[in-house]
Design an enzyme around this catalytic site. Structure first.
Site, PDB file in Angstrom:
ATOM      1  N   PRO A   2     -71.530  20.486  15.048  1.00  0.00           N
ATOM      2  CA  PRO A   2     -72.247  20.330  13.784  1.00  0.00           C
ATOM      3  C   PRO A   2     -73.731  20.640  13.945  1.00  0.00           C
ATOM      4  O   PRO A   2     -74.359  20.237  14.924  1.00  0.00           O
ATOM      5  CB  PRO A   2     -72.015  18.853  13.444  1.00  0.00           C
ATOM      6  CG  PRO A   2     -70.743  18.500  14.140  1.00  0.00           C
ATOM      7  CD  PRO A   2     -70.778  19.282  15.419  1.00  0.00           C
ATOM      8  N   GLU A   3     -74.279  21.351  12.970  1.00  0.00           N
ATOM      9  CA  GLU A   3     -75.697  21.702  13.005  1.00  0.00           C
ATOM     10  C   GLU A   3     -76.514  20.652  12.258  1.00  0.00           C
ATOM     11  O   GLU A   3     -75.969  19.725  11.654  1.00  0.00           O
ATOM     12  CB  GLU A   3     -75.878  23.102  12.433  1.00  0.00           C
ATOM     13  CG  GLU A   3     -75.072  24.131  13.216  1.00  0.00           C
ATOM     14  CD  GLU A   3     -75.270  25.570  12.755  1.00  0.00           C
ATOM     15  OE1 GLU A   3     -76.396  25.925  12.357  1.00  0.00           O
ATOM     16  OE2 GLU A   3     -74.295  26.340  12.800  1.00  0.00           O
ATOM     17  N   LYS A  50     -79.555  17.761  16.370  1.00  0.00           N
ATOM     18  CA  LYS A  50     -78.098  17.632  16.304  1.00  0.00           C
ATOM     19  C   LYS A  50     -77.606  16.289  16.827  1.00  0.00           C
ATOM     20  O   LYS A  50     -76.413  16.101  17.021  1.00  0.00           O
ATOM     21  CB  LYS A  50     -77.441  18.754  17.117  1.00  0.00           C
ATOM     22  CG  LYS A  50     -77.763  20.159  16.627  1.00  0.00           C
ATOM     23  CD  LYS A  50     -77.067  21.193  17.488  1.00  0.00           C
ATOM     24  CE  LYS A  50     -77.410  22.603  17.044  1.00  0.00           C
ATOM     25  NZ  LYS A  50     -76.748  23.629  17.885  1.00  0.00           N
ATOM     26  N   ARG A 310     -72.624  33.328  22.677  1.00  0.00           N
ATOM     27  CA  ARG A 310     -72.310  32.835  21.338  1.00  0.00           C
ATOM     28  C   ARG A 310     -71.896  33.980  20.436  1.00  0.00           C
ATOM     29  O   ARG A 310     -72.543  35.033  20.420  1.00  0.00           O
ATOM     30  CB  ARG A 310     -73.540  32.137  20.732  1.00  0.00           C
ATOM     31  CG  ARG A 310     -74.120  31.033  21.589  1.00  0.00           C
ATOM     32  CD  ARG A 310     -73.146  29.878  21.741  1.00  0.00           C
ATOM     33  NE  ARG A 310     -72.808  29.287  20.468  1.00  0.00           N
ATOM     34  CZ  ARG A 310     -73.535  28.360  19.845  1.00  0.00           C
ATOM     35  NH1 ARG A 310     -74.657  27.929  20.406  1.00  0.00           N
ATOM     36  NH2 ARG A 310     -73.159  27.865  18.691  1.00  0.00           N
TER      37      ARG A 310
END
Length: 332
Positions: A2-3, A50, A310
């Protein structure tokens, strides 16, 4: 994982339980024994990037001065950290967060090293203990409900996810934390100047970091300068700024870096507003096959040779890669 905007939503869901006592615990956590939270009082909750932090005390009256209120939905370019309007999110009963199960595999961004902040179990009787919650790929917080299986696993079993920690409170409600790492900390790891959703976010520091002679997509995920920024924000901000993810920051003009930071803050703030208002998130390039202009979107994993790779989405036509010569400022 989750950001920042989603973790702030988690913070909003947890905040109504501040001031209540833990009367029952459960969960599958091995590193932290859930029973160690039995009878403690939740006195404060804070969010930084985060990470979510929960303060527990032995007594009801031991809450720290200036406990953090629930953050309100941002009304300006930068997130304000005041009290939220309860009408926008409602009471905690029956609420749950979205766990982002449609996302592709995410890895921990460069610069986000937990090891230097983790401690062993806090000593018994030690007041003012902070529980640090670091969420995994599909990490989530559920309120007065549990996550349910959405499909069968590889064995064909419809087994519900197992919460890492469950906290039942004296007021009758409970919190369930999924896919997260739990550890005690003496205090929250606070660097508001690098938090992209903080009103204290230091643009100058971020702009200087973006000027490094490395691909900007690496720098954006460096939590030392862009805490709370993850893969979704990275891809969307780069597309909106028209910058190729592998463009070296050192060849970008100061104005281009300014535009990129603007889009980072604007997209993050809009995402958070949508979370509070119940609006779905709309992306233009992340996990898309075509960009809004109708061009084919490329996808490839980028990252430092000695670091994490990524998945990155970009449009070669809308985001042309620059040469290694610095951009020249044009004067009219």
């Amino acid at each position: 994982m989750p950001e920042g905007p989603l973790v702030r939503k988690f913070h909003h869901l947890v905040s109504p339980f501040v001031g209540q006592q833990v009367v029952k615990t459960g969960g599958s956590s091995k590193k932290l024994q859930p029973a160690s939270l039995q009878s403690l009082w939740l006195q404060d909750t804070q969010v930084h990037g985060k990470k979510l932090f929960l303060r527990f005390d032995l007594d009801e009256e031991m809450g720290p001065p200036g406990s953090s209120p629930t953050p309100e939905p941002p009304q300006k370019e930068v997130q304000k950290e005041g009290a939220a309007d309860p009408k926008q999110v409602g009471e905690p009963s029956g609420q749950k967060t979205l766990d982002g199960s449609s996302r592709s595999a995410e890895l921990v961004p460069q610069g986000e090293d937990d090891s230097e902040y983790l401690e062993r179990d806090a000593p018994a009787g030690d007041a003012g203990r902070w529980l640090r919650v670091s969420f995994g790929l599909f990490g989530s917080v559920w309120v007065n409900d549990f996550s349910r299986a959405k499909k069968a696993n590889k064995r064909g079993d419809w087994r519900d996810p197992s919460p890492r920690l469950v906290l039942h409170f004296g007021g009758g409600g409970f919190l369930a934390f999924y896919n997260c790492q739990l550890s005690w900390s003496s205090s929250p790891v606070v660097t508001p100047t690098c938090d992209i959703l903080s009103e204290k976010f230091h643009r100058g520091q971020a702009l200087e970091a973006l000027g490094q002679a490395q691909p900007v997509c690496y720098t954006l995920l460096d939590q030392r300068y862009f805490s709370g920024l993850g893969n979704i924000i990275k891809n969307e901000a780069l597309y909106r700024a028209g910058i190729h993810p592998l463009s070296l920051g050192s060849v970008l003009s100061a104005s281009r870096r300014e535009v990129l930071v603007d889009h980072v803050v604007e997209f993050s703030t809009a995402w958070l507003q949508g979370k509070f208002q119940g609006r779905p998130q709309h992306t233009q390039v992340y996990q898309k096959e075509q960009c809004p202009a109708g061009h084919q979107v490329m996808k490839e994993a980028f990252g430092p040779e000695d670091g994490l790779q990524r998945l990155t989405w970009w449009c070669p036509q809308c985001q042309p890669q620059l040469s290694e010569e610095p951009e020249q400022c044009q004067f009219s």
